[in-house]
Enzyme design. Structure first.
Site, mmCIF file in Angstrom:
data_model
loop_
_atom_site.group_PDB
_atom_site.id
_atom_site.type_symbol
_atom_site.label_atom_id
_atom_site.label_comp_id
_atom_site.label_asym_id
_atom_site.label_seq_id
_atom_site.Cartn_x
_atom_site.Cartn_y
_atom_site.Cartn_z
ATOM 1 N N ASN A 209 -14.619 5.767 6.227
ATOM 2 C CA ASN A 209 -16.071 5.714 6.432
ATOM 3 C C ASN A 209 -16.553 5.252 7.800
ATOM 4 O OD1 ASN A 209 -17.014 6.408 3.678
ATOM 5 N ND2 ASN A 209 -15.756 4.626 3.156
ATOM 6 N N HIS B 40 0.841 -1.211 0.000
ATOM 7 C CA HIS B 40 0.000 0.000 0.000
ATOM 8 C C HIS B 40 0.875 1.260 0.000
ATOM 9 C CE1 HIS B 40 -3.228 -2.418 2.422
ATOM 10 N NE2 HIS B 40 -3.615 -2.372 1.155
ATOM 11 N N GLU C 259 -5.140 6.188 -4.979
ATOM 12 C CA GLU C 259 -3.940 5.551 -5.524
ATOM 13 C C GLU C 259 -3.792 5.807 -7.016
ATOM 14 O OE1 GLU C 259 -5.234 2.123 -3.068
ATOM 15 O OE2 GLU C 259 -3.124 1.569 -3.114
ATOM 16 N N GLY D 177 -11.230 3.181 7.062
ATOM 17 C CA GLY D 177 -10.649 4.387 7.672
ATOM 18 C C GLY D 177 -11.415 5.653 7.313
HETATM 19 P P1 ADP Z 1 -9.766 -2.639 -0.796
HETATM 20 O O1 ADP Z 1 -8.671 -3.066 0.124
HETATM 21 O O2 ADP Z 1 -10.477 -3.786 -1.462
HETATM 22 O O3 ADP Z 1 -9.409 -1.507 -1.724
HETATM 23 P P2 ADP Z 1 -11.536 -0.688 0.432
HETATM 24 O O4 ADP Z 1 -10.545 0.360 0.746
HETATM 25 O O5 ADP Z 1 -12.539 -0.417 -0.628
HETATM 26 O O6 ADP Z 1 -10.876 -2.095 0.210
HETATM 27 O O7 ADP Z 1 -12.326 -0.992 1.810
HETATM 28 C C1 ADP Z 1 -13.308 -1.950 1.913
HETATM 29 C C2 ADP Z 1 -13.852 -1.927 3.344
HETATM 30 O O8 ADP Z 1 -14.403 -0.632 3.615
HETATM 31 C C3 ADP Z 1 -14.956 -2.942 3.584
HETATM 32 O O9 ADP Z 1 -14.762 -3.605 4.823
HETATM 33 C C4 ADP Z 1 -16.177 -2.064 3.656
HETATM 34 O O10 ADP Z 1 -17.172 -2.601 4.507
HETATM 35 C C5 ADP Z 1 -15.638 -0.777 4.254
HETATM 36 N N1 ADP Z 1 -16.550 0.318 3.951
HETATM 37 C C6 ADP Z 1 -16.841 0.845 2.741
HETATM 38 N N2 ADP Z 1 -17.811 1.805 2.860
HETATM 39 C C7 ADP Z 1 -18.126 1.872 4.176
HETATM 40 C C8 ADP Z 1 -19.063 2.641 4.953
HETATM 41 N N3 ADP Z 1 -19.849 3.537 4.394
HETATM 42 N N4 ADP Z 1 -19.100 2.424 6.289
HETATM 43 C C9 ADP Z 1 -18.310 1.526 6.873
HETATM 44 N N5 ADP Z 1 -17.414 0.751 6.198
HETATM 45 C C10 ADP Z 1 -17.326 0.919 4.877
#
Ligand code: ADP
Length: 396
Positions: free
Chosen positions: A334, A179, A383, A332
């Site tokens: 949301n 990352h 990214e 982080g």
């Molecule tokens: P990746 O590593 O696949 O790029 P992301 O950064 O998209 O993952 O993060 C996915 C995570 O973020 C999941 O656990 C999802 O539930 C959480 N997430 C996305 N939107 C929300 C939200 N509105 N509230 C809480 N969690 C969220």
């Protein structure tokens, strides 16, 4: 200039076409189920998503379809491929060879191939993306942006494991971290956003998504991070275990009569939030279940937040202080509950949370109170934009 950003996985491919002057995304989407059946998702800026089911036996057909969609007479974002000035490729593992992004040539391709062993699921797919783009867009400059590069500034005391040193000398077994593009982007932005002195700043970035990692950044340089030789180490993740006692591997192998690949599959795909909750790897599902009294989901969230707080505490020691703690990525950005719980553990640092600010999500903001001794903020990661900027810096 227009930069096509490609993130090529083993059976999927994400892309964005970005105008680097305005930093506007002209079009974006993904190809899924490459080698299975095939689906293209394409979205031009300001328009609805288009989904096309089409055969994609290999990445070549997939990338060709992306290029066709981008230059389509009616819905294309550009008129011809000549309007693509450069391509930026995400490459997962650069080993110790790459401490920064590079313009791709034959030598770089060979060096990335040499890192295949370290990321057998990712690097070969990244290389396919590079080779297909070279074939379909001859003469267009391409840049490789490595997930590991930002972490190459870690000192030996942070990257060496307590193993026979020959494993490092002979096989390069060490902490690499991942990352990196996100940690670099978000730590830089934190310094700018808070008006910190770039040459005198201590920032901890918590990138919490499906995959999660935390990094300690001193004066803009990474000094430690939680992911290791592979992305399995560190924080509890969606389906990855994060840190465990290595002796568990043998213990479970005997109990369940499993071999090493089967155990690795469990640690990568069936552990973490998924394994703890017996329910889902998705934080939103766990949050909802916990609110409805599901104990497994509640515990999973507690394990996650406690673990994050312990790493952050460790990095405060590594940095000998901290100016800012930043949350980013899906969870982080949301999940205000996770931020609140993590910050609660860190009260001893003199941090106080602004609960109202913390209740918002998905935007750049400070969530600590004005008198908090350490600033806590949310910085959405990007990214693709970071890859675009790196690409432009190298080809301009
Ligand atoms: P990746 O590593 O696949 O790029 P992301 O950064 O998209 O993952 O993060 C996915 C995570 O973020 C999941 O656990 C999802 O539930 C959480 N997430 C996305 N939107 C929300 C939200 N509105 N509230 C809480 N969690 C969220």
């Amino acid at each position: 200039m227009n930069v096509l950003v490609i993130n090529c996985g083993s059976s999927s491919l994400k892309y964005q076409l970005i105008n680097s002057d305005s930093e506007e995304v002209l079009a974006k989407g993904l190809c899924e189920r490459i080698g299975i059946d095939g689906r293209l998702v394409y979205q031009k800026e300001g328009c609805d998503k288009e989904v096309t089911e089409a055969s994609m036996p290999t990445h070549k057909e997939a990338i060709q379809m992306v290029l066709d969609a981008l230059t389509n007479d009616k819905t294309g974002a550009i008129k011809s491929l000549k309007e693509i000035d450069a391509v930026g490729h995400r490459v997962v593992h650069g080993g110790e060879k790459f401490a920064s992004s590079v313009v791709i040539d034959e030598e770089v391709i060979k060096a990335v191939e040499e890192c295949n062993d370290l990321a057998p699921l990712h690097n070969p797919a990244n290389l396919i993306g590079i080779n297909v783009c070279k074939e379909l867009m001859p003469g267009v400059p391409m840049v490789a942006v490595f997930d590991t590069a930002f972490h190459q500034t870690m000192p030996a005391k942070a990257y060496l494991y307590g193993l026979p040193i020959e494993y490092y000398e002979n096989y390069k077994v060490r902490r690499y971290g991942f990352h990196g593009t996100s940690h670099s982007f978000v730590s830089k932005r934190t310094v700018e956003f808070l008006g910190l002195d770039p040459e005198n700043s201590k920032v901890i970035v918590c990138h919490l998504g499906n995959g999660s990692s935390i990094s300690a950044v001193l004066n803009g340089k990474c000094i430690d991070t939680t992911m290791g030789l592979t992305p399995l180490e560190g924080v509890v993740m969606g389906t990855r275990s994060g840190n465990i006692d290595p002796a568990i591997i043998e213990y479970i192998a005997k109990k369940e009569n499993l071999d090493i690949p089967a155990i690795m599959n469990i640690l990568n795909k069936k552990s973490g939030l998924q394994g703890l909750s017996k329910l889902s790897s998705d934080f939103r599902d766990l949050n909802e279940a916990a609110q409805n009294g599901n104990k497994y989901a509640e515990n999973a969230i507690e394990v996650l937040c406690y673990g994050i707080a312990k790493f952050v505490g460790g990095y405060v020691a590594a940095l000998n202080g901290v100016d800012a703690i930043t949350f980013t990525a899906g969870i982080g950005e949301n999940a205000s509950l996770v931020r609140e719980k993590v910050v609660e553990y860190l009260g001893y640092l003199g941090i106080t949370l602004d609960k109202e600010a913390n209740s918002k999500r998905g935007e750049e903001m400070i969530i600590s109170t004005a008198d908090s001794k350490v600033k806590v903020c949310v910085i959405p990661t990007n990214e693709e934009l970071a890859i675009c900027r790196e690409t432009v810096a190298l080809v301009k």
